[in-house]
Design a protein around this motif. Structure first.
Motif, PDB file in Angstrom:
ATOM      1  N   UNK A  11      17.928  22.332 -36.011  1.00  0.00           N
ATOM      2  CA  UNK A  11      17.779  23.393 -37.011  1.00  0.00           C
ATOM      3  C   UNK A  11      17.856  22.830 -38.433  1.00  0.00           C
ATOM      4  N   UNK A  12      18.762  21.878 -38.667  1.00  0.00           N
ATOM      5  CA  UNK A  12      18.915  21.311 -39.999  1.00  0.00           C
ATOM      6  C   UNK A  12      17.661  20.551 -40.434  1.00  0.00           C
ATOM      7  N   UNK A  13      16.997  19.871 -39.481  1.00  0.00           N
ATOM      8  CA  UNK A  13      15.749  19.170 -39.805  1.00  0.00           C
ATOM      9  C   UNK A  13      14.697  20.153 -40.313  1.00  0.00           C
ATOM     10  N   UNK A  14      14.604  21.284 -39.656  1.00  0.00           N
ATOM     11  CA  UNK A  14      13.629  22.307 -40.044  1.00  0.00           C
ATOM     12  C   UNK A  14      13.998  22.900 -41.392  1.00  0.00           C
ATOM     13  N   UNK A  15      15.283  23.209 -41.577  1.00  0.00           N
ATOM     14  CA  UNK A  15      15.734  23.737 -42.872  1.00  0.00           C
ATOM     15  C   UNK A  15      15.434  22.756 -44.002  1.00  0.00           C
TER      16      UNK A  15
END
Length: 80
Positions: free
Chosen positions: A60-64
């Motif tokens: 999720x952090x990569x996408x954010x």
């Protein structure tokens, strides 16, 4: 081969034509030199996207982080 347009602007494509290009629910439609060009489009479903993200080990952090980067102005991304 003829295809008739209905009063609602709908066409039924001959089975031999759809068989030649493979089954598709959606088509990209464009005009070129007075012709209508239909190109089959394969729509990826959410499950396929999630499977690809898992395969790439995306979190999720990569996408954010990617979204935040894409929303920056050009000068923020590439300082002079």
């Amino acid at each position: 081969m003829l295809a008739k347009m209905t009063s609602k602007n709908q066409l039924t494509l001959p089975k031999s034509i759809t068989a030649a290009v493979g089954a598709s629910e959606y088509f990209d439609v464009e005009t070129r030199n007075g012709q209508i060009i239909l190109t089959p489009v394969r729509i990826q479903r959410g499950d396929a996207v999630r499977a690809k993200l898992a395969e790439l080990n995306m979190q999720d952090q990569d996408i954010d982080d990617a979204i935040a980067w894409a929303r920056q102005t050009t000068t923020d991304q590439f300082p002079s």
